[in-house]
Motif scaffolding. Structure first.
Motif, PDB file in Angstrom:
ATOM      1  N   GLN A  83       0.939   3.947  -2.738  1.00 49.80           N
ATOM      2  CA  GLN A  83       0.733   5.359  -2.345  1.00 49.80           C
ATOM      3  C   GLN A  83       1.896   6.205  -2.848  1.00 49.80           C
ATOM      4  OE1 GLN A  83      -2.079   6.512  -0.766  1.00 49.80           O
ATOM      5  NE2 GLN A  83      -1.278   8.543  -1.160  1.00 49.80           N
ATOM      6  N   SER A  84       3.105   5.637  -2.697  1.00 49.98           N
ATOM      7  CA  SER A  84       4.286   6.377  -3.165  1.00 49.98           C
ATOM      8  C   SER A  84       4.197   6.582  -4.670  1.00 49.98           C
ATOM      9  CB  SER A  84       5.563   5.625  -2.840  1.00 49.98           C
ATOM     10  OG  SER A  84       5.743   5.535  -1.458  1.00 49.98           O
ATOM     11  N   HIS A  85       3.813   5.554  -5.409  1.00 52.45           N
ATOM     12  CA  HIS A  85       3.661   5.695  -6.865  1.00 52.45           C
ATOM     13  C   HIS A  85       2.572   6.713  -7.187  1.00 52.45           C
ATOM     14  CE1 HIS A  85       6.480   2.695  -8.257  1.00 52.45           C
ATOM     15  NE2 HIS A  85       5.955   1.765  -7.480  1.00 52.45           N
ATOM     16  N   THR A 131       0.848  -1.210   0.000  1.00 53.80           N
ATOM     17  CA  THR A 131       0.000   0.000   0.000  1.00 53.80           C
ATOM     18  C   THR A 131       0.873   1.245   0.000  1.00 53.80           C
ATOM     19  OG1 THR A 131      -1.696  -1.193   1.242  1.00 53.80           O
ATOM     20  CG2 THR A 131      -1.860   1.192   1.221  1.00 53.80           C
ATOM     21  N   ASP A 132       1.935   1.209   0.800  1.00 48.44           N
ATOM     22  CA  ASP A 132       2.855   2.356   0.841  1.00 48.44           C
ATOM     23  C   ASP A 132       3.506   2.568  -0.523  1.00 48.44           C
ATOM     24  OD1 ASP A 132       2.243   2.806   3.481  1.00 48.44           O
ATOM     25  OD2 ASP A 132       4.090   1.898   4.296  1.00 48.44           O
ATOM     26  N   VAL A 133       3.888   1.454  -1.163  1.00 44.60           N
ATOM     27  CA  VAL A 133       4.512   1.559  -2.485  1.00 44.60           C
ATOM     28  C   VAL A 133       3.501   2.147  -3.475  1.00 44.60           C
ATOM     29  CG1 VAL A 133       5.389   0.207  -4.445  1.00 44.60           C
ATOM     30  CG2 VAL A 133       6.234  -0.230  -2.139  1.00 44.60           C
ATOM     31  N   ASN A 186       2.679  14.026  -8.242  1.00 41.15           N
ATOM     32  CA  ASN A 186       3.732  15.055  -8.295  1.00 41.15           C
ATOM     33  C   ASN A 186       4.160  15.294  -9.738  1.00 41.15           C
ATOM     34  OD1 ASN A 186       3.702  15.474  -5.563  1.00 41.15           O
ATOM     35  ND2 ASN A 186       5.416  14.076  -5.151  1.00 41.15           N
ATOM     36  N   ASP A 244       1.611   9.142  -5.238  1.00 44.78           N
ATOM     37  CA  ASP A 244       2.141  10.470  -4.909  1.00 44.78           C
ATOM     38  C   ASP A 244       3.113  10.928  -5.988  1.00 44.78           C
ATOM     39  OD1 ASP A 244       0.635  10.547  -2.585  1.00 44.78           O
ATOM     40  OD2 ASP A 244       2.300   9.984  -1.246  1.00 44.78           O
ATOM     41  N   ALA A 245       3.940  10.002  -6.443  1.00 44.92           N
ATOM     42  CA  ALA A 245       4.921  10.350  -7.476  1.00 44.92           C
ATOM     43  C   ALA A 245       4.195  10.728  -8.758  1.00 44.92           C
ATOM     44  CB  ALA A 245       5.869   9.187  -7.717  1.00 44.92           C
ATOM     45  N   ASN A 246       3.184   9.952  -9.116  1.00 47.81           N
ATOM     46  CA  ASN A 246       2.417  10.271 -10.330  1.00 47.81           C
ATOM     47  C   ASN A 246       1.715  11.612 -10.181  1.00 47.81           C
ATOM     48  OD1 ASN A 246       3.157   7.983 -11.695  1.00 47.81           O
ATOM     49  ND2 ASN A 246       1.363   6.808 -11.065  1.00 47.81           N
TER      50      ASN A 246
END
Length: 175
Positions: A142-144, A138-140, A150, A146-148
């Motif tokens: 979420q990170s993706h 889920t964190d990964v 951003n 967030d990255a997308n």
């Protein structure tokens, strides 16, 4: 009794010379009666002795039979006692065996319980690991995301900046 016979014989021999034939006959009858009485008394005495011997023999035979019966009873009682001891030993062995079987069953149940507890503990560990893995995924994600986002915001900002720059450039051409 023997004294009477001796006295009668002494008198008969002493008076036999002076006695008449009738007196001699009476004396002979008396002697015969006394002899018969002696014989009867001797027979009675012999019968009493025989009866006493037989009674003593019966008493001894009864005593021997009683002793044999007592020995037989003692042997039978000893055999019953021995059988009872063997039965008690067998029963004790069976009880000991049953106790050991119950103890083994108890230990087996304890081991099964420990295994179940260990399995539950490991299952909890697996669940915790699975939850951690899912959280990491889920964190990964979420990170993706967030990255997308951003990148999208960056592209948007770039596009907005490029659009403003183009506007400004176009304004400056017309100005």
């Amino acid at each position: 009794m023997k004294k009477l016979i001796a006295i009668a014989l002494a008198l008969s021999s002493f008076h036999s010379y002076a006695l008449t034939p009738q007196q001699q006959q009476l004396l002979a009858i008396q002697q015969t009666e006394q002899q018969e009485q002696q014989r009867v008394e001797q027979e009675l005495h012999m019968q009493q002795q025989n009866a006493a011997v037989k009674a003593r023999q019966r008493k001894e035979a009864n005593a021997r039979a009683e002793k044999i019966a007592q020995q037989k009873n003692a042997e039978q009682q000893a055999m019953r006692n021995q059988k009872a001891e063997i039965a008690m030993e067998q029963q004790k062995k069976e009880l000991d065996y049953q106790n050991k079987m119950r103890e083994l069953e108890y230990q087996q149940k304890q081991l099964e319980l420990q295994q179940a507890q260990a399995k539950v503990s490991r299952t909890n560990d697996y669940i915790d690991q699975d939850l951690k893995r899912q959280k990491a995924e889920t964190d990964v994600i979420q990170s993706h995301a967030d990255a997308n986002r951003n990148v999208s915001e960056g592209d948007k900002n770039l596009a907005t900046s490029a659009g403003k720059a183009a506007e400004n450039k176009s304004k400056s051409w017309f100005d």
